[in-house]
Motif scaffolding. Structure first.
Motif, PDB file in Angstrom:
ATOM      1  N   UNK A 293      -6.364 -24.273  20.563  1.00  0.00           N
ATOM      2  CA  UNK A 293      -7.082 -25.493  20.895  1.00  0.00           C
ATOM      3  C   UNK A 293      -8.064 -25.923  19.825  1.00  0.00           C
ATOM      4  N   UNK A 294      -8.550 -24.950  19.056  1.00  0.00           N
ATOM      5  CA  UNK A 294      -9.436 -25.268  17.935  1.00  0.00           C
ATOM      6  C   UNK A 294      -8.658 -25.796  16.735  1.00  0.00           C
ATOM      7  N   UNK A 295      -7.333 -25.560  16.735  1.00  0.00           N
ATOM      8  CA  UNK A 295      -6.506 -26.108  15.655  1.00  0.00           C
ATOM      9  C   UNK A 295      -5.819 -25.079  14.778  1.00  0.00           C
ATOM     10  N   UNK A 296      -5.817 -23.787  15.182  1.00  0.00           N
ATOM     11  CA  UNK A 296      -5.172 -22.765  14.343  1.00  0.00           C
ATOM     12  C   UNK A 296      -3.963 -22.180  15.058  1.00  0.00           C
ATOM     13  N   UNK A 297      -2.890 -21.945  14.288  1.00  0.00           N
ATOM     14  CA  UNK A 297      -1.707 -21.262  14.787  1.00  0.00           C
ATOM     15  C   UNK A 297      -1.148 -20.353  13.702  1.00  0.00           C
ATOM     16  N   UNK A 298      -0.558 -19.251  14.121  1.00  0.00           N
ATOM     17  CA  UNK A 298       0.083 -18.346  13.169  1.00  0.00           C
ATOM     18  C   UNK A 298       1.269 -19.031  12.489  1.00  0.00           C
ATOM     19  N   UNK A 299       1.518 -18.686  11.225  1.00  0.00           N
ATOM     20  CA  UNK A 299       2.573 -19.336  10.452  1.00  0.00           C
ATOM     21  C   UNK A 299       3.694 -18.400  10.019  1.00  0.00           C
ATOM     22  N   UNK A 300       3.430 -17.105   9.919  1.00  0.00           N
ATOM     23  CA  UNK A 300       4.403 -16.176   9.362  1.00  0.00           C
ATOM     24  C   UNK A 300       5.322 -15.667  10.472  1.00  0.00           C
ATOM     25  N   UNK A 301       6.608 -15.937  10.347  1.00  0.00           N
ATOM     26  CA  UNK A 301       7.566 -15.471  11.353  1.00  0.00           C
ATOM     27  C   UNK A 301       7.678 -13.954  11.282  1.00  0.00           C
ATOM     28  N   UNK A 302       8.149 -13.355  12.357  1.00  0.00           N
ATOM     29  CA  UNK A 302       8.261 -11.898  12.393  1.00  0.00           C
ATOM     30  C   UNK A 302       9.217 -11.395  11.316  1.00  0.00           C
ATOM     31  N   UNK A 303      10.367 -12.031  11.160  1.00  0.00           N
ATOM     32  CA  UNK A 303      11.327 -11.563  10.155  1.00  0.00           C
ATOM     33  C   UNK A 303      10.764 -11.689   8.743  1.00  0.00           C
ATOM     34  N   UNK A 304      10.112 -12.821   8.447  1.00  0.00           N
ATOM     35  CA  UNK A 304       9.532 -13.004   7.112  1.00  0.00           C
ATOM     36  C   UNK A 304       8.424 -11.985   6.869  1.00  0.00           C
ATOM     37  N   UNK A 305       7.613 -11.753   7.881  1.00  0.00           N
ATOM     38  CA  UNK A 305       6.535 -10.782   7.748  1.00  0.00           C
ATOM     39  C   UNK A 305       7.046  -9.370   7.558  1.00  0.00           C
ATOM     40  N   UNK A 306       8.124  -9.029   8.261  1.00  0.00           N
ATOM     41  CA  UNK A 306       8.708  -7.696   8.112  1.00  0.00           C
ATOM     42  C   UNK A 306       9.312  -7.513   6.716  1.00  0.00           C
ATOM     43  N   UNK A 307       9.942  -8.551   6.186  1.00  0.00           N
ATOM     44  CA  UNK A 307      10.506  -8.462   4.830  1.00  0.00           C
ATOM     45  C   UNK A 307       9.394  -8.255   3.803  1.00  0.00           C
ATOM     46  N   UNK A 308       8.288  -8.975   3.963  1.00  0.00           N
ATOM     47  CA  UNK A 308       7.150  -8.835   3.065  1.00  0.00           C
ATOM     48  C   UNK A 308       6.587  -7.412   3.131  1.00  0.00           C
ATOM     49  N   UNK A 309       6.437  -6.905   4.334  1.00  0.00           N
ATOM     50  CA  UNK A 309       5.878  -5.571   4.528  1.00  0.00           C
ATOM     51  C   UNK A 309       6.810  -4.493   3.981  1.00  0.00           C
ATOM     52  N   UNK A 310       8.104  -4.664   4.201  1.00  0.00           N
ATOM     53  CA  UNK A 310       9.076  -3.684   3.711  1.00  0.00           C
ATOM     54  C   UNK A 310       9.094  -3.654   2.187  1.00  0.00           C
ATOM     55  N   UNK A 311       9.038  -4.808   1.559  1.00  0.00           N
ATOM     56  CA  UNK A 311       9.003  -4.865   0.093  1.00  0.00           C
ATOM     57  C   UNK A 311       7.774  -4.140  -0.441  1.00  0.00           C
ATOM     58  N   UNK A 312       6.644  -4.328   0.231  1.00  0.00           N
ATOM     59  CA  UNK A 312       5.422  -3.642  -0.205  1.00  0.00           C
ATOM     60  C   UNK A 312       5.580  -2.132  -0.040  1.00  0.00           C
ATOM     61  N   UNK A 313       6.133  -1.712   1.087  1.00  0.00           N
ATOM     62  CA  UNK A 313       6.337  -0.282   1.358  1.00  0.00           C
ATOM     63  C   UNK A 313       7.231   0.361   0.294  1.00  0.00           C
ATOM     64  N   UNK A 314       8.326  -0.286  -0.026  1.00  0.00           N
ATOM     65  CA  UNK A 314       9.262   0.262  -1.009  1.00  0.00           C
ATOM     66  C   UNK A 314       8.614   0.364  -2.379  1.00  0.00           C
ATOM     67  N   UNK A 315       7.714  -0.580  -2.699  1.00  0.00           N
ATOM     68  CA  UNK A 315       7.078  -0.605  -4.010  1.00  0.00           C
ATOM     69  C   UNK A 315       5.924   0.390  -4.153  1.00  0.00           C
ATOM     70  N   UNK A 316       5.528   1.034  -3.048  1.00  0.00           N
ATOM     71  CA  UNK A 316       4.359   1.926  -3.090  1.00  0.00           C
ATOM     72  C   UNK A 316       4.754   3.315  -2.603  1.00  0.00           C
ATOM     73  N   UNK A 317       5.157   4.168  -3.538  1.00  0.00           N
ATOM     74  CA  UNK A 317       5.563   5.529  -3.208  1.00  0.00           C
ATOM     75  C   UNK A 317       4.430   6.330  -2.576  1.00  0.00           C
ATOM     76  N   UNK A 318       3.195   6.000  -2.922  1.00  0.00           N
ATOM     77  CA  UNK A 318       2.055   6.797  -2.467  1.00  0.00           C
ATOM     78  C   UNK A 318       1.811   6.703  -0.966  1.00  0.00           C
ATOM     79  N   UNK A 319       2.384   5.704  -0.279  1.00  0.00           N
ATOM     80  CA  UNK A 319       2.145   5.576   1.163  1.00  0.00           C
ATOM     81  C   UNK A 319       3.124   6.405   1.972  1.00  0.00           C
ATOM     82  N   UNK A 320       4.143   6.983   1.324  1.00  0.00           N
ATOM     83  CA  UNK A 320       5.132   7.777   2.061  1.00  0.00           C
ATOM     84  C   UNK A 320       4.747   9.249   2.004  1.00  0.00           C
ATOM     85  N   UNK A 321       3.689   9.581   2.739  1.00  0.00           N
ATOM     86  CA  UNK A 321       3.160  10.957   2.712  1.00  0.00           C
ATOM     87  C   UNK A 321       3.653  11.742   3.931  1.00  0.00           C
TER      88      UNK A 321
END
Length: 321
Positions: A293-321
């Motif tokens: 009602x204030x004028x804000x809505x989420x923009x990133x779809x779940x699939x797009x967000x998951x692809x972004x997150x997966x790409x980051x995960x694959x690029x960062x070996x240090x998080x796979x502990x």
């Protein structure tokens, strides 16, 4: 907010804090005040008081918190309630003492009762019992909301709170044992693909429904909320600058989530749902009509967000502990 204002982000290296840094810098706010835990212990009242007196931030975003999964919450309840209460008390009081223009507290949807009506509205707060497994953490976050409200009532401060739904994104916790559902599944599918496994087993029937918000959407929502005129904000939310839910307003089943992650990770095998394992709460969805009602809505779809997150995960070996 002016681009030259000094903005202190507490917890800038975490999932939420790092997204806030990206968001603010991307919107031209480059006078950011950042301190690691080693540089500033927010549970130390004297240290926090000195920091605020020396630095005099114009705005404060309190994203620092002690967080963890069910095991950590059950094992260290005293640490969860003590550390989160101390951080909130110290930062909020110092913000008042040093005439900060506005403060934004980051909370969690776990503040709502275990059996709250769905979707959960802001006025469901304190209307029933909490989920026992994370009650100490939830109580600390509720106290943070009430601290902000109380300072607003007594001192006419401009302290606001946002309560996000389940978050995911870059800099998430991908630990093999204590991560949340999205990072856990991304890791599981990725490793199954690398190991040429024929299937991935998932706890539960897959029928439980959840809402997920990309952390970059949350960061944009935080900036939006902070930029709202005080009088307009109070009128629209009908509150004493109290808390707002932040989410997509949409939910998916765990089965749908797993199928999307299977596609994102390009795992060729089968999905097996073990219905003998618990599903947890059947449904968890926030009512985000006030923020919309204030004028804000989420923009990133779940699939797009998951692809972004997966790409980051694959690029960062240090998080796979």
């Amino acid at each position: 907010m002016n681009k030259q204002d000094k903005i202190y982000i507490a917890g800038h290296r975490g999932l939420v804090g790092s997204a806030l840094v990206r968001c603010l810098e991307g919107n031209g706010f480059d006078n950011l005040l950042l301190r690691t835990h080693a540089e500033l212990d927010l549970t130390d009242q004297a240290a926090v008081t000195h920091f605020f007196q020396q630095e005099k931030p114009d705005y404060v975003i309190l994203a620092a918190a002690k967080v963890g999964g069910i095991y950590a919450n059950n094992t260290y309840p005293a640490e969860f309630i003590y550390q989160n209460l101390m951080m909130e008390c110290n930062v909020i009081h110092a913000a008042y003492q040093n005439s900060v223009k506005s403060l934004l507290l980051l909370g969690s949807s776990c503040i709502y009762p275990k059996f709250a009506n769905q979707p959960m509205r802001e006025d469901a707060l304190l209307s029933g019992i909490l989920e026992p497994s994370n009650e100490p953490y939830a109580l600390a976050k509720i106290a943070g909301i009430k601290l902000c409200e109380s300072y607003n009532r007594q001192y006419d401060t401009d302290f606001r709170s946002v309560m996000p739904t389940n978050l995911y994104g870059p800099h998430d916790n991908f630990h093999s044992q204590n991560s949340h559902v999205i990072p856990a599944l991304l890791r599981r599918f990725h490793e199954a693909k690398l190991n040429h496994e024929s299937q991935v087993e998932i706890w539960g029937s897959g029928n439980a429904r959840r809402e997920f918000l990309h952390v970059d959407d949350l960061a944009q929502a935080c900036l939006f909320v902070m930029q709202q005129d005080k009088a307009h904000y109070q009128t629209q939310t009908k509150s004493m600058l109290s808390h707002l839910n932040v989410g997509t307003g949409q939910e998916v089943s765990i089965r749908e989530l797993a199928e999307t992650i299977k596609a994102v990770t390009a795992f060729p095998g089968a999905l097996i749902f073990d219905s003998s394992k618990p599903d947890g709460t059947p449904r968890k969805l926030l009512d985000v009509s006030k923020l919309n009602g204030l004028g804000w809505q989420a923009k990133i779809s779940l699939e797009a967000g998951l692809r972004d997150t997966y790409q980051w995960f694959v690029a960062h070996d240090d998080v796979r502990l």
